[in-house]
Design a protein around this motif. Sequence first.
Motif, PDB file in Angstrom:
ATOM      1  N   THR A 185      14.276  -9.181  44.811  1.00  0.00           N
ATOM      2  CA  THR A 185      15.119  -9.935  43.642  1.00  0.00           C
ATOM      3  C   THR A 185      16.805  -9.132  43.496  1.00  0.00           C
ATOM      4  OG1 THR A 185      14.733  -8.389  41.770  1.00  0.00           O
ATOM      5  CG2 THR A 185      13.060 -10.096  42.449  1.00  0.00           C
ATOM      6  N   SER A 186      17.100  -8.627  44.762  1.00  0.00           N
ATOM      7  CA  SER A 186      18.432  -8.279  44.541  1.00  0.00           C
ATOM      8  C   SER A 186      19.653  -9.015  44.037  1.00  0.00           C
ATOM      9  CB  SER A 186      19.072  -7.564  45.647  1.00  0.00           C
ATOM     10  OG  SER A 186      19.062  -8.649  46.829  1.00  0.00           O
ATOM     11  N   GLY A 187      20.680  -8.787  43.112  1.00  0.00           N
ATOM     12  CA  GLY A 187      21.328  -9.328  42.669  1.00  0.00           C
ATOM     13  C   GLY A 187      21.340  -9.968  41.296  1.00  0.00           C
ATOM     14  N   ALA A 188      19.925  -9.572  40.867  1.00  0.00           N
ATOM     15  CA  ALA A 188      19.436  -9.657  39.375  1.00  0.00           C
ATOM     16  C   ALA A 188      19.868  -8.596  38.733  1.00  0.00           C
ATOM     17  CB  ALA A 188      17.771  -9.859  39.601  1.00  0.00           C
ATOM     18  N   SER A 189      20.353  -8.767  37.440  1.00  0.00           N
ATOM     19  CA  SER A 189      20.659  -7.669  36.626  1.00  0.00           C
ATOM     20  C   SER A 189      19.815  -7.812  35.219  1.00  0.00           C
ATOM     21  CB  SER A 189      22.397  -7.917  36.191  1.00  0.00           C
ATOM     22  OG  SER A 189      22.303  -9.032  35.617  1.00  0.00           O
ATOM     23  N   ASN A 190      18.974  -8.580  35.369  1.00  0.00           N
ATOM     24  CA  ASN A 190      17.830  -8.450  34.260  1.00  0.00           C
ATOM     25  C   ASN A 190      16.576  -9.244  34.519  1.00  0.00           C
ATOM     26  OD1 ASN A 190      18.256 -11.394  33.656  1.00  0.00           O
ATOM     27  ND2 ASN A 190      20.083 -10.982  32.616  1.00  0.00           N
ATOM     28  N   ALA A 191      15.751  -8.970  33.743  1.00  0.00           N
ATOM     29  CA  ALA A 191      14.309  -9.228  34.103  1.00  0.00           C
ATOM     30  C   ALA A 191      14.022 -11.066  34.252  1.00  0.00           C
ATOM     31  CB  ALA A 191      13.311  -8.983  32.842  1.00  0.00           C
ATOM     32  N   ASP A 192      15.009 -11.826  33.439  1.00  0.00           N
ATOM     33  CA  ASP A 192      15.054 -13.121  33.675  1.00  0.00           C
ATOM     34  C   ASP A 192      15.532 -13.780  34.822  1.00  0.00           C
ATOM     35  OD1 ASP A 192      14.021 -13.459  31.085  1.00  0.00           O
ATOM     36  OD2 ASP A 192      16.119 -13.924  30.077  1.00  0.00           O
ATOM     37  N   GLU A 193      16.547 -12.846  35.516  1.00  0.00           N
ATOM     38  CA  GLU A 193      17.147 -13.218  36.768  1.00  0.00           C
ATOM     39  C   GLU A 193      16.033 -13.074  37.832  1.00  0.00           C
ATOM     40  OE1 GLU A 193      21.749 -12.790  35.393  1.00  0.00           O
ATOM     41  OE2 GLU A 193      21.139 -11.514  36.876  1.00  0.00           O
ATOM     42  N   ALA A 194      15.590 -11.904  37.694  1.00  0.00           N
ATOM     43  CA  ALA A 194      14.520 -11.481  38.602  1.00  0.00           C
ATOM     44  C   ALA A 194      13.305 -12.239  38.772  1.00  0.00           C
ATOM     45  CB  ALA A 194      13.774 -10.050  38.416  1.00  0.00           C
ATOM     46  N   VAL A 195      12.972 -12.956  37.494  1.00  0.00           N
ATOM     47  CA  VAL A 195      11.714 -13.689  37.727  1.00  0.00           C
ATOM     48  C   VAL A 195      12.046 -14.976  38.290  1.00  0.00           C
ATOM     49  CG1 VAL A 195      10.192 -15.044  36.056  1.00  0.00           C
ATOM     50  CG2 VAL A 195      10.977 -12.674  35.670  1.00  0.00           C
ATOM     51  N   ARG A 196      13.365 -15.335  38.043  1.00  0.00           N
ATOM     52  CA  ARG A 196      14.011 -16.638  38.687  1.00  0.00           C
ATOM     53  C   ARG A 196      13.801 -16.489  40.140  1.00  0.00           C
ATOM     54  NH1 ARG A 196      19.298 -19.191  36.163  1.00  0.00           N
ATOM     55  NH2 ARG A 196      19.294 -20.214  38.116  1.00  0.00           N
ATOM     56  N   ILE A 197      14.198 -15.326  40.481  1.00  0.00           N
ATOM     57  CA  ILE A 197      14.618 -15.337  42.182  1.00  0.00           C
ATOM     58  C   ILE A 197      13.068 -15.191  42.668  1.00  0.00           C
ATOM     59  CG2 ILE A 197      15.360 -13.505  44.057  1.00  0.00           C
ATOM     60  CD1 ILE A 197      17.814 -12.895  42.019  1.00  0.00           C
ATOM     61  N   ALA A 198      12.174 -14.388  41.972  1.00  0.00           N
ATOM     62  CA  ALA A 198      11.045 -14.262  42.485  1.00  0.00           C
ATOM     63  C   ALA A 198      10.052 -15.579  42.964  1.00  0.00           C
ATOM     64  CB  ALA A 198       9.903 -13.357  41.624  1.00  0.00           C
ATOM     65  N   ARG A 199      10.509 -16.438  41.713  1.00  0.00           N
ATOM     66  CA  ARG A 199       9.585 -17.959  41.778  1.00  0.00           C
ATOM     67  C   ARG A 199      10.637 -18.689  42.868  1.00  0.00           C
ATOM     68  NH1 ARG A 199      10.320 -19.253  35.438  1.00  0.00           N
ATOM     69  NH2 ARG A 199       8.509 -17.940  34.589  1.00  0.00           N
ATOM     70  N   LEU A 200      11.639 -18.645  42.977  1.00  0.00           N
ATOM     71  CA  LEU A 200      12.531 -19.064  44.462  1.00  0.00           C
ATOM     72  C   LEU A 200      11.707 -18.646  45.504  1.00  0.00           C
ATOM     73  CD1 LEU A 200      16.106 -19.055  43.240  1.00  0.00           C
ATOM     74  CD2 LEU A 200      14.653 -21.326  43.720  1.00  0.00           C
TER      75      LEU A 200
END
Lengths: 292, 270
Positions: B77-92
């Motif tokens: 999930t690199s590029g994420a700076s918080n949990a919300d962004e990481a979750v979005r990337i993970a789902r993608l």
Amino acid sequence: MKSPIEFKLYVITGENYHPGRNMLEVIESALRGGADIVQLRDKISSKRELVEKAKRLKDLTARYGVPLIVNDHPDVALAADADGVHLGQEDMPISVAREILGPKRIVGLSTHRIEQARAAEWEGADYIGVGPVFPTATKPGRQAVTTAYVSQAAADIRIPCVAIGGITENNADEVLKAGARRLCAVSAIVGHDDPEAVCRRLLEKIEAWNSKTPKFEEGLNRTGAPEIRVVINGRNERTQAATLLELAAQYKLESRNIVAELDGEVVPRRLWGETSVRGGCAVEFVHFVGGG
Amino acid sequence: MKTTVQDGWLIGGRKLKSRFFLGTGRFPSPTVFLSALEESGAEVITFAVRRINLDSYEDDGMLQHVAGRKLIFLPNTSGASNADEAVRIARLARAAGLGDWIKVEISADSRTLLPDPIETLRATERLAKEGFTVLPYASDDPMLCRRLEEAGAAAVMPGGAPIGTGLGILNPYHLGLIAEQSRVPIIVDAGLGSAVDAAQAMELGADGILANTPVANAVDPVAMARAMRLAIEAGRLSRLAGRIPKKRYASASSEPEGRLFATEVREATT
């Protein structure tokens, strides 16, 4: 999939303009005259009464195949299964109304200057009201925006704009000349003894001007499909794509091994063809690259 | 415990033989990467999720190069700076249809790229609930690693040093504690410089290591991939063999009895 809303003559209820006459009869007369979108506007009735009125109006407009819009109240719109809501600048944001109503219902917004119109388009409004063009008793105290704003909106805004505010048979030509393609009237229609006849005459004027001047959209786009603004991978883009699949095809991505996200939600590839893109939406097309 | 380097292990129910996770970034070319992958023996490779370049119609994606290989994909999930962004990337990443493994990587500091422990914990919790096999990249803090395990991490990946620094294992004491206490696999991720660091990590009790930059940026990435693989095996075997305790002073390894030139002092004085 929802296609862009299309209409020419927008009629709004105003029971104070026809004392002694039944609102449904007045609106039905307007519908017979060709009004092709109806808004329930009532700042006095209780919610309970509003829901009742909306339900009865919905039955009526459905018979004419015309959408019913509820002023101010998404909950009433849902309760009556109306087709959408109309909001003012001080009402809830478009995104909130959209959350309540879902992607398929119509959300319209009153705008009074071009910045508000652009914002509305950006935020995904389905249409905007442009006005009040002339001073009106329906909106006391609000300064008229004049036909200058009508011209501005006609030139700059891609979603349907409807000119509103003090528009009558006498000044309709002036508004149409300024670039309006769609008119809205309250008192001039529902306050008239024969709403049907007024609607006919207003529609004739609209048709006449529409055939006289090429549509602005067609001047810009080969296909004539409405162009919307979307944000793709963080970039502002304009597109005529109606679905996610069309949007992917525009960038030659449709057969590539990629994943799509629309407004923060992943859209599986099999649904791209039936997922509509709307003005102001944010799309991400991503893939795997080298990384640790 | 079998004293063999071929001992299998499990992450999220998947049986693994190799203890080497290989990153796919920064290689000089896809060919070099593929040769390095071959030499590494890695079964798990990592990826990043990035925006398509809208102006280029060439497929610069990584997947085309590894198509048809039996590998486990571990998108980060690199590029994420918080949990919300990481979750979005993970789902993608999961929507790509290549499995549900995800390396949670949340950096809030561009200079050190050190993982944000709070957001990493949040993301781990949420993603585990969503059914992902979550491998969080974390600071080498024993308490945090325990919390991540409790939050549902399938494995925990403490860093040896900041990403790409090659500084090696800065806090072997902590890493040792983490490996000792953990009930899920520990994979030392980030900061390793060369084979020696990989061996050290394994000796400290890690179950595996993840390396990218030290291989991809080595003068000969293919040779370094092999060196790291051998080091991981050596380190693992050494760990299982059981090292001697450290002492402050020497103790001769040659039997003192019978050495030449010894003066039989006692006999001479009696």
